[in-house]
Design an enzyme around this catalytic site. Structure first.
Site, PDB file in Angstrom:
ATOM      1  N   LYS A 138       0.833  -1.210   0.000  1.00 38.69           N
ATOM      2  CA  LYS A 138       0.000   0.000   0.000  1.00 38.69           C
ATOM      3  C   LYS A 138       0.864   1.256   0.000  1.00 38.69           C
ATOM      4  O   LYS A 138       0.540   2.254  -0.638  1.00 38.69           O
ATOM      5  CB  LYS A 138      -0.947  -0.021   1.205  1.00 38.69           C
ATOM      6  CG  LYS A 138      -2.009   1.064   1.132  1.00 38.69           C
ATOM      7  CD  LYS A 138      -3.145   0.785   2.085  1.00 38.69           C
ATOM      8  CE  LYS A 138      -4.210   1.884   1.999  1.00 38.69           C
ATOM      9  NZ  LYS A 138      -5.346   1.624   2.876  1.00 38.69           N
TER      10      LYS A 138
HETATM   11  O1  F6P Z   1      -0.290   8.136  -3.301  1.00 39.44           O
HETATM   12  P1  F6P Z   1       0.743   7.440  -2.497  1.00 39.44           P
HETATM   13  O2  F6P Z   1       0.247   6.947  -1.178  1.00 39.44           O
HETATM   14  O3  F6P Z   1       1.986   8.261  -2.374  1.00 39.44           O
HETATM   15  O4  F6P Z   1       1.121   6.140  -3.242  1.00 39.44           O
HETATM   16  C1  F6P Z   1       1.580   6.075  -4.512  1.00 39.44           C
HETATM   17  C2  F6P Z   1       1.659   4.629  -4.799  1.00 39.44           C
HETATM   18  O5  F6P Z   1       0.497   4.214  -5.430  1.00 39.44           O
HETATM   19  C3  F6P Z   1       0.788   3.343  -6.490  1.00 39.44           C
HETATM   20  O6  F6P Z   1       0.581   4.013  -7.681  1.00 39.44           O
HETATM   21  C4  F6P Z   1      -0.136   2.167  -6.481  1.00 39.44           C
HETATM   22  O7  F6P Z   1      -0.193   1.503  -5.320  1.00 39.44           O
HETATM   23  C5  F6P Z   1       2.253   3.016  -6.313  1.00 39.44           C
HETATM   24  O8  F6P Z   1       2.893   2.933  -7.513  1.00 39.44           O
HETATM   25  C6  F6P Z   1       2.808   4.173  -5.530  1.00 39.44           C
HETATM   26  O9  F6P Z   1       3.828   3.736  -4.718  1.00 39.44           O
END
Ligand code: F6P
Length: 319
Positions: free
Chosen positions: A312
């Site tokens: 996540k």
């Molecule tokens: O929006 P956040 O919590 O920074 O997470 C981005 C993340 O979401 C994703 O696009 C999908 O889980 C990952 O590639 C990336 O690490």
């Protein structure tokens, strides 16, 4: 219905709750939208939308902005930064926000985690609650961050776009299984602010269904990638307002070579009208693209709650 699908189809009450006044971005020579993965795709869409709204903007992957801002904007300290992160904990995004702030740059954090590290590193936090069941794959939160980003660049987001997105989701749901049957190659096409949304559609499908998917600016597709197109292809065309006729010609070419086309806002084997202002088309189409990923995963018997190799929050010790 699985949990991921639940977070897709039940996202609209969270959109409605997010339809509140947000204020505007601070004036700056350039506004830099940063994020990782999905959040970077949203950044790309928002930077294009901001330019369309008269706010000079670029999108940069958070790690790139952290490591080499001058590669993107020579007088980078003059920028205003908008950092997007659902979790507010992605290492590169938090570090990019912190480094920007340390350089005297105003940072706006767009997030679904109000008490996060990103929120602590932001001069201003723009926040919305997302579906509580949302897991690894970003669904409702991605839509909400796009919605909030549009609000702060001055695009009016109202009930009409919520209704349009619900209708597009329902239409796609009806058509999806027949459209994807026997198909294994997915191509997403969109220009301007729709390019980031096309990338996000492709990323969703890839993450959820372990199926290779690519996104291109529509007319770029003819310059090489079209060589992969055959009767295993589904093309998703996000029609823009600039040259929809040329995009329709491209769709005809793709169909003639064996592709089935899902057209948002224009013709295709399945045509899904959006009926919103061009600046809102990507937001209106996004839940339907999320659902398509879920349907392809379902056809392959894959669990979208625990996609392979994904977590996540992606943390990195060195950033
Ligand atoms: O929006 P956040 O919590 O920074 O997470 C981005 C993340 O979401 C994703 O696009 C999908 O889980 C990952 O590639 C990336 O690490």
């Amino acid at each position: 219905m699985g949990i991921t699908e639940q977070t897709i189809v039940e996202q609209f009450p969270f959109w409605r709750a997010a339809l509140v006044p947000r204020g505007r971005l601070p004036a700056a020579p350039v506004t830099v939208f940063v994020g990782c993965g999905t959040s970077y795709n949203l950044a790309l869409s928002l930077a294009a939308a901001a330019n369309g709204a008269g706010i000079a903007a670029i999108a940069v992957p958070a790690r790139e902005w952290l490591d080499r801002p001058t590669a993107y904007w020579p007088r980078w300290q003059e920028a205003s930064v908008v950092a997007l992160s659902r979790s507010g904990e992605t290492t590169e995004t938090v570090a990019a926000a912190a480094a920007s702030r340390a350089a005297g740059i105003h940072v706006t954090g767009i997030t679904c985690a109000e008490g996060s590290s990103l929120a602590a590193e932001s001069d201003r936090v723009v926040h919305a609650e997302t579906h509580p069941l949302e897991g690894i794959v970003m669904t409702s939160s991605a839509s909400l961050m796009l919605l909030m980003g549009l609000q702060i660049i001055g695009v009016t987001v109202g009930e009409d776009v919520v209704a349009a997105a619900e209708a597009a989701l329902a239409a796609t749901n009806t058509a999806a299984d027949a459209l994807i049957a026997g198909r294994s190659h997915f191509v997403y096409l969109g220009g301007g602010a729709l390019y980031g949304v096309a990338l996000e559609g492709a990323l969703k499908l890839l993450e959820m269904s372990q199926t290779y998917a690519q996104a291109f600016h529509p007319l770029e597709y003819r310059h090489g990638p079209i060589s992969l197109l055959d009767e295993r292809t589904v093309a998703i065309m996000l029609y823009g307002d600039a040259r929809p006729d040329d995009e329709a010609v491209l769709v005809g070419e793709m169909q003639a070579k064996g592709a089935l086309v899902l057209g948002f806002g224009g013709p295709g084997d399945v045509s899904v009208p959006l009926g919103v202002a061009p600046a809102l088309a990507g937001l209106a189409a996004l839940p339907a693209l999320q659902l398509l990923g879920e349907r392809v995963a379902g056809a392959k018997g894959l669990d979208t709650v625990q996609p392979r190799h994904l977590t996540k929050v992606v943390m990195l010790a060195s950033a």
